[in-house]
Design a protein around this motif. Structure first.
Motif, PDB file in Angstrom:
ATOM      1  N   ALA A  88       0.851  -1.195   0.000  1.00 35.43           N
ATOM      2  CA  ALA A  88       0.000   0.000   0.000  1.00 35.43           C
ATOM      3  C   ALA A  88       0.884   1.241   0.000  1.00 35.43           C
ATOM      4  CB  ALA A  88      -0.921  -0.007   1.209  1.00 35.43           C
ATOM      5  N   PHE A  89       1.194   1.729  -1.209  1.00 36.59           N
ATOM      6  CA  PHE A  89       2.091   2.863  -1.387  1.00 36.59           C
ATOM      7  C   PHE A  89       1.430   3.916  -2.278  1.00 36.59           C
ATOM      8  CE2 PHE A  89       5.041   0.220   0.635  1.00 36.59           C
ATOM      9  CZ  PHE A  89       6.230   0.901   0.862  1.00 36.59           C
ATOM     10  N   THR A  90       1.919   5.139  -2.167  1.00 32.59           N
ATOM     11  CA  THR A  90       1.366   6.240  -2.947  1.00 32.59           C
ATOM     12  C   THR A  90       1.733   6.122  -4.420  1.00 32.59           C
ATOM     13  OG1 THR A  90       3.325   7.632  -2.561  1.00 32.59           O
ATOM     14  CG2 THR A  90       1.513   7.799  -0.974  1.00 32.59           C
ATOM     15  N   ASP A  91       0.945   6.775  -5.270  1.00 32.66           N
ATOM     16  CA  ASP A  91       1.295   6.930  -6.673  1.00 32.66           C
ATOM     17  C   ASP A  91       2.271   8.097  -6.790  1.00 32.66           C
ATOM     18  OD1 ASP A  91      -0.582   4.975  -7.064  1.00 32.66           O
ATOM     19  OD2 ASP A  91      -2.153   6.336  -7.728  1.00 32.66           O
ATOM     20  N   GLY A  92       2.723   8.365  -8.010  1.00 35.05           N
ATOM     21  CA  GLY A  92       3.601   9.504  -8.219  1.00 35.05           C
ATOM     22  C   GLY A  92       5.010   9.082  -8.556  1.00 35.05           C
ATOM     23  N   PHE A  93       5.826  10.068  -8.912  1.00 32.60           N
ATOM     24  CA  PHE A  93       7.207   9.824  -9.299  1.00 32.60           C
ATOM     25  C   PHE A  93       7.984   9.198  -8.151  1.00 32.60           C
ATOM     26  CE2 PHE A  93      11.588  11.349 -10.129  1.00 32.60           C
ATOM     27  CZ  PHE A  93      11.755  10.822 -11.391  1.00 32.60           C
ATOM     28  N   ASN A  94       7.727   9.669  -6.916  1.00 28.26           N
ATOM     29  CA  ASN A  94       8.238   9.039  -5.707  1.00 28.26           C
ATOM     30  C   ASN A  94       7.081   8.339  -5.007  1.00 28.26           C
ATOM     31  OD1 ASN A  94      10.883   9.970  -6.051  1.00 28.26           O
ATOM     32  ND2 ASN A  94      10.439  11.904  -5.016  1.00 28.26           N
ATOM     33  N   SER A  95       7.386   7.242  -4.335  1.00 27.37           N
ATOM     34  CA  SER A  95       6.330   6.452  -3.714  1.00 27.37           C
ATOM     35  C   SER A  95       6.729   6.104  -2.284  1.00 27.37           C
ATOM     36  CB  SER A  95       6.086   5.169  -4.515  1.00 27.37           C
ATOM     37  OG  SER A  95       4.999   4.455  -3.998  1.00 27.37           O
ATOM     38  N   SER A  96       5.823   6.346  -1.344  1.00 25.13           N
ATOM     39  CA  SER A  96       6.082   6.039   0.062  1.00 25.13           C
ATOM     40  C   SER A  96       4.854   5.359   0.662  1.00 25.13           C
ATOM     41  CB  SER A  96       6.427   7.318   0.830  1.00 25.13           C
ATOM     42  OG  SER A  96       5.383   8.259   0.715  1.00 25.13           O
ATOM     43  N   PRO A  97       5.002   4.729   1.824  1.00 25.03           N
ATOM     44  CA  PRO A  97       3.882   3.961   2.389  1.00 25.03           C
ATOM     45  C   PRO A  97       2.670   4.842   2.691  1.00 25.03           C
ATOM     46  CG  PRO A  97       5.946   3.420   3.502  1.00 25.03           C
ATOM     47  CD  PRO A  97       6.229   4.613   2.650  1.00 25.03           C
ATOM     48  N   LEU A  98       1.495   4.310   2.413  1.00 29.46           N
ATOM     49  CA  LEU A  98       0.275   4.937   2.888  1.00 29.46           C
ATOM     50  C   LEU A  98       0.215   4.786   4.410  1.00 29.46           C
ATOM     51  CD1 LEU A  98      -2.201   3.629   0.151  1.00 29.46           C
ATOM     52  CD2 LEU A  98      -1.353   5.975   0.408  1.00 29.46           C
ATOM     53  N   PRO A  99      -0.589   5.601   5.092  1.00 29.20           N
ATOM     54  CA  PRO A  99      -0.647   5.513   6.564  1.00 29.20           C
ATOM     55  C   PRO A  99      -0.913   4.090   7.051  1.00 29.20           C
ATOM     56  CG  PRO A  99      -1.824   7.456   5.805  1.00 29.20           C
ATOM     57  CD  PRO A  99      -1.452   6.677   4.565  1.00 29.20           C
ATOM     58  N   PHE A 100      -0.220   3.714   8.104  1.00 28.01           N
ATOM     59  CA  PHE A 100      -0.398   2.386   8.693  1.00 28.01           C
ATOM     60  C   PHE A 100      -0.207   2.486  10.206  1.00 28.01           C
ATOM     61  CE2 PHE A 100       4.056   2.916   7.642  1.00 28.01           C
ATOM     62  CZ  PHE A 100       4.726   2.442   8.758  1.00 28.01           C
ATOM     63  N   PRO A 101      -0.857   1.603  10.970  1.00 34.01           N
ATOM     64  CA  PRO A 101      -0.723   1.651  12.434  1.00 34.01           C
ATOM     65  C   PRO A 101       0.507   0.892  12.903  1.00 34.01           C
ATOM     66  CG  PRO A 101      -2.282  -0.042  11.827  1.00 34.01           C
ATOM     67  CD  PRO A 101      -1.840   0.602  10.529  1.00 34.01           C
ATOM     68  N   CYS A 102       1.071   1.352  13.999  1.00 36.96           N
ATOM     69  CA  CYS A 102       2.162   0.589  14.622  1.00 36.96           C
ATOM     70  C   CYS A 102       2.275   1.017  16.087  1.00 36.96           C
ATOM     71  CB  CYS A 102       3.481   0.781  13.890  1.00 36.96           C
ATOM     72  SG  CYS A 102       4.219   2.408  14.056  1.00 36.96           S
ATOM     73  N   SER A 103       2.966   0.222  16.855  1.00 36.28           N
ATOM     74  CA  SER A 103       3.213   0.512  18.263  1.00 36.28           C
ATOM     75  C   SER A 103       4.684   0.862  18.436  1.00 36.28           C
ATOM     76  CB  SER A 103       2.853  -0.702  19.131  1.00 36.28           C
ATOM     77  OG  SER A 103       3.294  -0.522  20.462  1.00 36.28           O
ATOM     78  N   ILE A 104       4.955   2.012  19.047  1.00 31.87           N
ATOM     79  CA  ILE A 104       6.337   2.440  19.291  1.00 31.87           C
ATOM     80  C   ILE A 104       6.453   2.769  20.777  1.00 31.87           C
ATOM     81  CG2 ILE A 104       8.182   4.025  18.654  1.00 31.87           C
ATOM     82  CD1 ILE A 104       6.641   4.646  16.092  1.00 31.87           C
ATOM     83  N   LEU A 105       7.176   1.930  21.516  1.00 33.40           N
ATOM     84  CA  LEU A 105       7.325   2.102  22.956  1.00 33.40           C
ATOM     85  C   LEU A 105       8.806   2.111  23.326  1.00 33.40           C
ATOM     86  CD1 LEU A 105       4.582  -0.418  24.160  1.00 33.40           C
ATOM     87  CD2 LEU A 105       4.412   2.086  24.073  1.00 33.40           C
ATOM     88  N   PRO A 106       9.201   2.883  24.352  1.00 30.96           N
ATOM     89  CA  PRO A 106      10.605   2.874  24.782  1.00 30.96           C
ATOM     90  C   PRO A 106      11.009   1.496  25.295  1.00 30.96           C
ATOM     91  CG  PRO A 106       9.236   4.056  26.371  1.00 30.96           C
ATOM     92  CD  PRO A 106       8.376   3.785  25.167  1.00 30.96           C
ATOM     93  N   ARG A 107      12.232   1.129  25.071  1.00 32.11           N
ATOM     94  CA  ARG A 107      12.692  -0.193  25.504  1.00 32.11           C
ATOM     95  C   ARG A 107      12.720  -0.315  27.022  1.00 32.11           C
ATOM     96  NH1 ARG A 107      18.300  -1.393  22.925  1.00 32.11           N
ATOM     97  NH2 ARG A 107      17.899  -3.441  23.877  1.00 32.11           N
TER      98      ARG A 107
END
Length: 504
Positions: free
Chosen positions: A456-475
């Motif tokens: 799931a990536f954007t269209d266009g000359f450059n392509s990056s991930p569409l929004p996605f959920p994730c969990s980011i917690l300090p170690r």
């Protein structure tokens, strides 16, 4: 009158006369003469497709590493390269022939008035532009920007700690601030309110959305550029505001302006070049890294954190000085560049300036050369199981042209001038993210992992991930304290720089 001339000079002379009047006819005659030696390919190329890199990969799978595609551009035929070896052999080793650019009617002429060096054909203007960019971002010069990257990276880590759900916005702010500091000597505190950054991002967004082979009929029929704007919505363009400040890339440009004989407008376009190379590509690459962590992190994060704990310890963030010993972390960065390249089409297409032969195939002068990274980086001969994220690939001896093990920065004389700056940002921030945080799948209301779509990536000359959920917690609480302390120290140092003016 032309008919009388043709009657008088005979058939052969008439043919020569017509080819002088109509260069395209000369090209057609030449192609017919060499038809049997042209690379394989379809009878005509598809246009108007949202993700042409997917189509180009299909062509390479069907026809091979060099594919001849007529009909995508008025400038001549298009040749698609489907392997790292073919791209290296032509664009790197034969750079004297393959370093020009095709004609960009929409992006180069209508939107940029022929002043954007990225799309300029090989010539004096492009050489001046390239000299300025490379002198401002060559490896030794880029090393002088590392203090900026180190300080802004500390801010990024703290922003993610304070607001993990907004990691995409924090990554974008980091990339924008580094480029603004390097280019104009000003920080970016808030991308959404920074007028200079907003207008540059909007301008680059328009440029990358139109600069796609075969997207517009005007690329095949240049006369359409003269249609009044009211009947051609693809002509819409806003003015781009630019800021100029103290010791930075822009002052370097001003110092060199007279010697290179560049106008103020040419200099302004050159100063704006790092935005396209720096913000979207760095932010997009780091977004792909987070996506890889969510999908494949259980395979590589433990090993990376073991290396980080051994080399760096738990009392400080990793620094550039640590990177030499962080072999596996560097491999993760390389695999990120490889796995989901932002420049899916391989950057701006090249153009050949002379007839050439490659492996028995005839490549005519004036061909548009596209080397899509979506094909090259997913080539199973070079990267088995290409959609799997496997940093170990870059710890093995592989027969891959060049020294990087991937082709994310392009080839030859058109290689990305900001490659050293961009690679440094990606390496450092991957190291610090893995040192400070555990990045894992987000949970749904039942406590189950939420799956993510790695396509799931954007269209266009450059392509990056569409929004996605994730969990980011300090170690650990200790890791969080180090992030906060380093942030406070960085903010104190960053006070020596001015903040970029924001919208009132």
């Amino acid at each position: 009158m032309i008919g009388t001339i043709l009657l008088n000079i005979g058939l052969a002379g008439a043919l020569a006369y017509l080819t002088l009047l109509y260069p395209s006819l000369r090209q057609t005659i030449k192609l017919r003469a060499h038809r049997s030696r042209l690379p394989p390919g379809p009878k005509a190329g598809k246009t108007g497709i949202a993700k042409p890199w997917v189509y180009f990969r299909q062509l390479s799978a069907q026809y091979g590493d060099v594919v001849y595609v007529p009909g995508l551009s008025s400038a001549g035929p298009t040749v698609v390269l489907g392997s790292a070896r073919a791209a290296w052999d032509l664009l790197e080793r034969r750079g004297a022939v393959y370093s020009s650019r095709p004609r960009f009617v929409v992006g180069g002429e209508l939107l940029s008035d022929g002043l954007r060096g990225l799309m300029a054909p090989y010539g004096d203007f492009w050489r001046r532009w390239r000299k300025l960019l490379h002198s401002g971002f060559m490896q030794r010069r880029s090393a002088s920007y590392r203090p900026i990257q180190r300080l802004e990276s500390a801010v990024l880590a703290r922003d993610i700690l304070a607001d993990p759900g907004g990691f995409r916005a924090h990554v974008e702010r980091y990339a924008a601030s580094v480029i603004m500091l390097v280019t104009y000597g000003r920080r970016v505190v808030d991308v959404a309110r920074d007028e200079v950054v907003k207008q540059n991002i909007e301008a680059m967004g328009r440029l990358t959305s139109v600069n796609i082979p075969g997207k517009y009929a005007a690329e095949r029929y240049p006369a359409l550029k003269y249609i009044p704007a009211m009947f051609a919505p693809w002509k819409a363009e806003d003015k781009v505001a630019r800021g100029v400040a103290t010791p930075c890339f822009t002052t370097h440009l001003l110092e060199e302006q007279e010697a290179l004989g560049m106008s103020d407008l040419e200099l302004a376009y050159t100063a704006g070049s790092p935005f396209g190379a720096g913000i979207e590509t760095t932010a997009g690459t780091l977004a792909s890294f987070f996506l890889a962590c969510v999908k494949f992190g259980h395979n590589f994060i433990p090993r990376a954190q073991e290396e980080l704990d051994r080399v760096v310890g738990r009392d400080r963030l990793p620094t550039f000085e640590d990177m030499e010993e962080l072999e596996y972390v560097r491999a993760i960065a390389s695999e990120t560049f490889r796995w989901r390249p932002v420049a899916v089409l391989g950057g701006t297409p090249h153009a050949s300036t002379a007839d050439d032969m490659y492996n028995g195939m005839f490549i005519p002068k004036g061909s548009t050369i596209i080397a899509p990274l979506w094909t090259i980086h997913l080539n199973e001969r070079d990267f088995p199981e290409p959609h799997e994220f496997k940093p170990e690939r870059f710890l093995e001896d592989r027969d891959f042209p060049g020294t990087l093990g991937h082709s994310a920065f392009g080839w030859g004389r058109r290689i990305c001038p900001g490659m050293h700056l961009g690679a440094a940002s990606v390496n450092l921030n991957i190291a610090r993210t893995l040192w400070a945080f555990n990045v894992t799948p987000a949970k749904d209301e039942t406590g189950q992992d939420i799956d993510v779509d790695i396509f799931a990536f954007t269209d266009g000359f450059n392509s990056s991930p569409l929004p996605f959920p994730c969990s980011i917690l300090p170690r650990s609480p200790q890791h969080a304290d180090v992030v906060r302390r380093t942030y406070e120290e960085a903010v104190a140092e960053l006070k020596t720089f001015k903040d970029s003016p924001v919208e009132v």
